[in-house]
Design a protein around this motif. Structure first.
Motif, mmCIF file in Angstrom:
data_model
loop_
_atom_site.group_PDB
_atom_site.id
_atom_site.type_symbol
_atom_site.label_atom_id
_atom_site.label_comp_id
_atom_site.label_asym_id
_atom_site.label_seq_id
_atom_site.Cartn_x
_atom_site.Cartn_y
_atom_site.Cartn_z
ATOM 1 N N ALA A 235 38.925 11.465 8.671
ATOM 2 C CA ALA A 235 39.361 10.352 9.061
ATOM 3 C C ALA A 235 41.539 10.118 8.595
ATOM 4 C CB ALA A 235 38.583 9.185 8.258
ATOM 5 N N GLU B 181 30.424 10.562 5.319
ATOM 6 C CA GLU B 181 31.700 9.304 5.385
ATOM 7 C C GLU B 181 31.762 7.856 6.336
ATOM 8 O OE1 GLU B 181 32.835 14.556 6.022
ATOM 9 O OE2 GLU B 181 32.522 13.151 8.058
ATOM 10 N N TRP B 182 30.554 7.763 6.563
ATOM 11 C CA TRP B 182 30.611 6.521 6.736
ATOM 12 C C TRP B 182 30.507 4.808 5.747
ATOM 13 C CZ3 TRP B 182 31.671 4.299 11.628
ATOM 14 C CH2 TRP B 182 31.397 5.268 13.186
ATOM 15 N N GLU B 183 31.275 5.802 4.277
ATOM 16 C CA GLU B 183 31.588 4.512 4.200
ATOM 17 C C GLU B 183 30.163 4.150 3.173
ATOM 18 O OE1 GLU B 183 33.038 4.540 0.903
ATOM 19 O OE2 GLU B 183 34.331 7.339 2.143
ATOM 20 N N ALA C 80 28.335 2.603 5.457
ATOM 21 C CA ALA C 80 27.911 1.045 6.477
ATOM 22 C C ALA C 80 27.068 0.952 7.777
ATOM 23 C CB ALA C 80 29.241 1.115 7.802
ATOM 24 N N MET D 271 33.905 1.038 10.543
ATOM 25 C CA MET D 271 34.105 1.492 9.412
ATOM 26 C C MET D 271 35.586 1.520 10.028
ATOM 27 S SD MET D 271 34.206 4.376 7.270
ATOM 28 C CE MET D 271 35.525 5.512 8.149
ATOM 29 N N LYS E 229 38.605 1.965 7.868
ATOM 30 C CA LYS E 229 39.497 2.477 7.175
ATOM 31 C C LYS E 229 41.631 2.076 6.813
ATOM 32 C CE LYS E 229 40.866 6.930 4.697
ATOM 33 N NZ LYS E 229 41.165 8.726 4.982
ATOM 34 N N THR F 197 44.761 2.912 4.944
ATOM 35 C CA THR F 197 45.262 3.517 3.766
ATOM 36 C C THR F 197 46.497 3.200 3.510
ATOM 37 O OG1 THR F 197 44.636 5.289 5.016
ATOM 38 C CG2 THR F 197 46.098 5.542 3.239
ATOM 39 N N THR G 27 43.067 3.439 -0.950
ATOM 40 C CA THR G 27 42.344 3.050 0.546
ATOM 41 C C THR G 27 42.179 1.448 0.238
ATOM 42 O OG1 THR G 27 40.992 4.576 0.179
ATOM 43 C CG2 THR G 27 42.552 4.868 1.404
ATOM 44 N N GLN G 28 40.974 1.171 1.276
ATOM 45 C CA GLN G 28 40.305 0.431 1.138
ATOM 46 C C GLN G 28 39.767 0.230 2.089
ATOM 47 O OE1 GLN G 28 41.892 -3.847 1.867
ATOM 48 N NE2 GLN G 28 40.827 -5.055 2.716
ATOM 49 N N TYR G 29 38.369 0.202 2.404
ATOM 50 C CA TYR G 29 36.723 0.522 3.687
ATOM 51 C C TYR G 29 36.718 -1.229 3.966
ATOM 52 C CZ TYR G 29 37.718 5.071 2.999
ATOM 53 O OH TYR G 29 37.955 6.266 3.077
ATOM 54 N N ILE H 134 33.402 -2.116 6.530
ATOM 55 C CA ILE H 134 32.383 -1.519 7.128
ATOM 56 C C ILE H 134 31.226 -2.448 7.647
ATOM 57 C CG2 ILE H 134 32.819 0.057 5.708
ATOM 58 C CD1 ILE H 134 29.853 -0.757 3.692
#
Length: 771
Positions: free
Chosen positions: A110, A144-146, A148, A283, A285, A287, A293-295, A297
């Motif tokens: 990502a 890696e999908w945090e 979601a 998701m 992402k 930056t 960073t902020q996600y 989801i």
């Protein structure tokens, strides 16, 4: 006295030398195009399978590459400043300019990286750098999908799941018959409080989705993501939305459609059933400039509501009620208190993978050139060209007025549209909201169409039609070339073929845009070379190969369609002329795109399929299958085409094994191919007459084109093929789908283009000769 002509020739010669010198001084070699993963600035890159290619152009003669330098940086600023913190190959002495594999540090998922390349020519002169390029890595691990979640409107009970689909409709009373699934709106608001450096949206929606951010559409794809076997593979898309994210309040909006994920049977269907109800995962992402960073989801915090799309199926059409629109639903600040929370639903069974194919887009639009009014008041519009497409209308009228739009390829004697070939009904309805000009087009279906019939329904009268267009959807594979000549008939033939190809290039190659929309492997096997002449289909064929890997049966069979949405039987599930695509697609990618890496990726699938064919062979012959589909007269034995393809794919497999150092397998499959060739000749060839089987065009052309004929008989077989075409067939084409391309090759590559011309340069019906 000197000859004045001699002096003139001398002056011209000096002038020519000066001109050539001047041109040579200005000659320039440069990087015309730089590609990553065979795409320009691609997203969803697999870091373990990263490669680069570039095209060189020069105004000088005989310029070749002697070396290259490839550099990658973590930001565009570093790339411009010469700080290549990810990769700097230095000068690599090599002429390779395609499939240059990445060999460097492990790249984070990502993330967007920036690169460029330059080369040295054979005079050791360096070119300027290519234009700055970039690529974005994908996400391949669940973590890696945090966290979601897959979300949707409602869950489909396991008891209602029907996979593979029932062919056509389920029988009346079947408890699994379901109404058309809801196409929901899903939304999420979020706040951004820092300066955004980069924002990437990773998203999938099944069957299909359209996403928006702060009221603006994300991307331009139609019917995204591509069609797959959803229990094995689910594709997601990646979008750079940096410019759409703003400081303060933001909102994501997603609308879902059914596609091949859920097919109800209220209207025309080829197959009915469901993997599940529409669902999505996303998701975002973000930056920031400070490196944080902020996600955002997908989860139960999202809100859901019914969309104005009140009906949609991939086969039957789409209905839209504009009175149900909620203005601003996909923008920040919208009042969604009446909306319910989204439901977290069961994930699909397939692994999430990035879509590597070119998107399906609307790349052409047609306006009608003729219209006629029927006795019942309906209007039929003729667009002059049969294409895959959807209508786009602009209307003005009263709230509640309903327009019904019926697409068709034909009209009947009365001028009314005719949805022939048992594909009725497929239609669209649009219900007006009644507040000025309104523009609409279907989102989650399409059809084969030249004519559109517009009529009012439900007695509310016909609104004013302000404009009507036909939008053509196709895979956005780049153009490879085109054809034109002084012969108008050949130009028309090429145009007709090109429209047919474009209309069937979707996220896979369909058999037709209306009746089935399935990925029959024959289209790939019989048309891949012809398609390649016009379009760069490297990315498409990689996707097709993944679909075949997913569809392969435990016994090694690769079925005639992939994805195998419907399980057919007999030769419609197992025909070697279709299934051998599982081997020959990889061979095609090597021969035309120089890809040897694909051999390793598909080797297990290929050998399992080859060994499956071996298990079905009797004395090295295959005597089953669909044969030379649609040949005139049904004159070619089925075993001939099946065994010819058995030889062809086995021979190709032996060569691919040798290319990749699998020497024992190379010998094994080469020996098998030779046994098949000998068995084929023993079974079908008559040495005394130099005729194969019935002497049909396909029976004679396939052995010639595939290298099956013994050398001492080649000329005799060729002459008999030409003689039979000219005398028995009266220069009529009788070869079917399987044999046609081999007929073209056999004639053209063996010095008989005039025969091919005589067969093609005619506009009568290609019926069998009577004498």
């Amino acid at each position: 006295m000197k000859n004045p002509m001699h002096r003139l020739r001398k002056d011209l010669f000096v002038l020519l030398l000066l001109l050539m010198t001047a041109l040579d001084g200005k000659s320039q070699t440069f990087i015309r195009a730089a590609l990553c993963d065979n795409r320009i600035n691609p997203t969803g890159i697999d870091t373990g399978d990263l490669f680069f290619s570039w095209e060189i152009e020069s105004s000088a003669f005989e310029v070749t590459q002697s070396g290259y330098q490839l550099v990658i940086a973590s930001s565009p600023q570093k790339l411009g400043a010469g700080v290549y913190d990810i990769l700097n190959t230095g000068r690599v002495n090599s002429g390779q300019s395609i499939q240059v594999r990445y060999k460097g540090q492990i790249l984070a998922p990502a993330r967007t990286f920036f690169w460029k390349v330059r080369i040295w020519d054979n005079n050791k002169k360096a070119t300027d750098w290519s234009r700055d390029q970039h690529f974005t890595t994908g996400i391949f691990q669940e973590k890696e999908w945090e966290n979601a979640r897959w979300i949707g409107w409602e869950e489909l009970p396991d008891s209602m799941r029907v996979v593979p689909f029932v062919h056509m409709r389920m029988k009346p009373g079947d408890c699994r018959i379901m109404p058309n699934a809801v196409s929901p709106l899903l939304r999420k608001e979020f706040a951004v409080n820092k300066k955004v450096k980069n924002a990437l949206l990773f998203i999938s929606g099944l069957g299909h989705y359209e996403a928006s951010l702060n009221g603006q559409r994300v991307g331009k794809s139609f019917l995204a993501p591509g069609w797959t076997s959803y229990d094995k593979t689910v594709l997601y898309n990646t979008y750079d939305v940096t410019r759409q994210v703003r400081r303060g309040a933001n909102a994501i909006g997603v609308v879902l459609g059914n596609g091949f994920y859920n097919i109800s049977q209220e209207r025309y269907v080829k197959g009915s059933g469901a993997f599940g109800n529409p669902k999505m995962i996303a998701m975002l992402k973000i930056t920031f400039s400070d490196g944080s960073t902020q996600y955002v989801i997908s989860d139960e915090s999202w809100k859901k509501a019914r969309s104005p799309i009140v009906f949609n199926t991939i086969y039957g059409g789409e209905d839209y009620d504009a009175r149900l629109e909620q203005e601003g639903w996909n923008s920040a600040g919208f009042n969604d208190k009446s909306w319910a929370h989204a439901l977290a639903v069961k994930p699909p069974g397939g692994r999430l993978l990035p879509e590597i194919d070119d998107p399906v887009l609307f790349l052409d639009s047609l306006s009608s050139f003729k219209k006629s009014v029927l006795k019942n008041g309906a209007t039929v519009y003729d667009f002059g060209q049969n294409i895959s497409g959807v209508p786009r209308i602009k209307v003005k009228g009263k709230a509640g007025q309903v327009i019904r739009i019926t697409p068709a390829e034909l009209v009947g004697p009365d001028g009314d549209v005719n949805q022939a070939d048992e594909v009725a009904p497929h239609y669209y309805t649009y219900t007006l909201r009644g507040n000025g000009e309104e523009t609409w087009q279907p989102r989650f279906t399409y059809f084969a169409v030249r004519y559109l019939k517009l009529e009012a329904v439900e007695g509310a009268g016909m609104p004013e039609i302000l404009s009507l267009e036909l939008l053509h959807n196709r895979n956005a594979a780049p153009s490879n070339g085109a054809f034109s000549c002084s012969n108008n008939l050949f130009n028309r033939i090429w145009s007709m073929i090109d429209w047919a190809v474009k209309s069937n290039l979707q996220s896979y190659i369909t058999d037709n845009p209306q009746r089935e929309k399935l990925s029959w492997q024959g289209e790939q096997n019989f048309m891949r070379t012809a398609i390649h002449y016009n379009y760069d289909v490297y990315n498409l064929y990689r996707s097709l190969i993944q679909n075949m890997k997913d569809a392969q049966h435990d016994n090694g069979l690769v079925p005639d369609i992939a994805p195998e949405y419907i399980k057919f039987s007999g030769p419609f599930v197992d025909s070697p002329e279709w299934g051998s695509t599982a081997i020959l697609d990889t061979w095609f990618l090597y021969e035309n795109y120089g890809d040897t890496a694909m051999i390793g990726k598909t080797y297990d699938m290929m050998t399992r399929y080859a060994d499956f064919l071996g298990s079905r062979a009797e004395s090295d012959l295959l005597n089953y299958g669909l044969g030379d589909w649609l040949d005139l007269g049904n004159v070619t034995p089925k075993g001939l085409t099946a065994t010819a393809y058995y030889f062809h794919c086995t021979d190709a497999l032996s060569k691919m094994a040798a290319l990749t150092g699998r020497n024992e397998d190379a010998r094994k499959y080469a020996d098998r191919a030779e046994r098949i060739r000998r068995a084929f000749n023993k079974k079908f060839f008559h040495p005394e007459t130099k005729i194969y089987a019935t002497g049909s065009q396909t029976a004679m052309a396939m052995p010639l084109s595939m290298g099956i004929v013994d050398d001492q008989f080649r000329e005799g077989v060729l002459q008999n093929l030409v003689r039979n075409i000219q005398t028995l067939d009266s220069n009529r084409l009788t070869a079917g789908d399987v044999g046609h391309k081999f007929l073209v090759r056999a004639l053209y590559e063996n010095g008989h283009p005039e025969t091919l011309f005589d067969m093609t340069h005619r506009d009568d019906v290609p019926v069998m000769a009577t004498s």
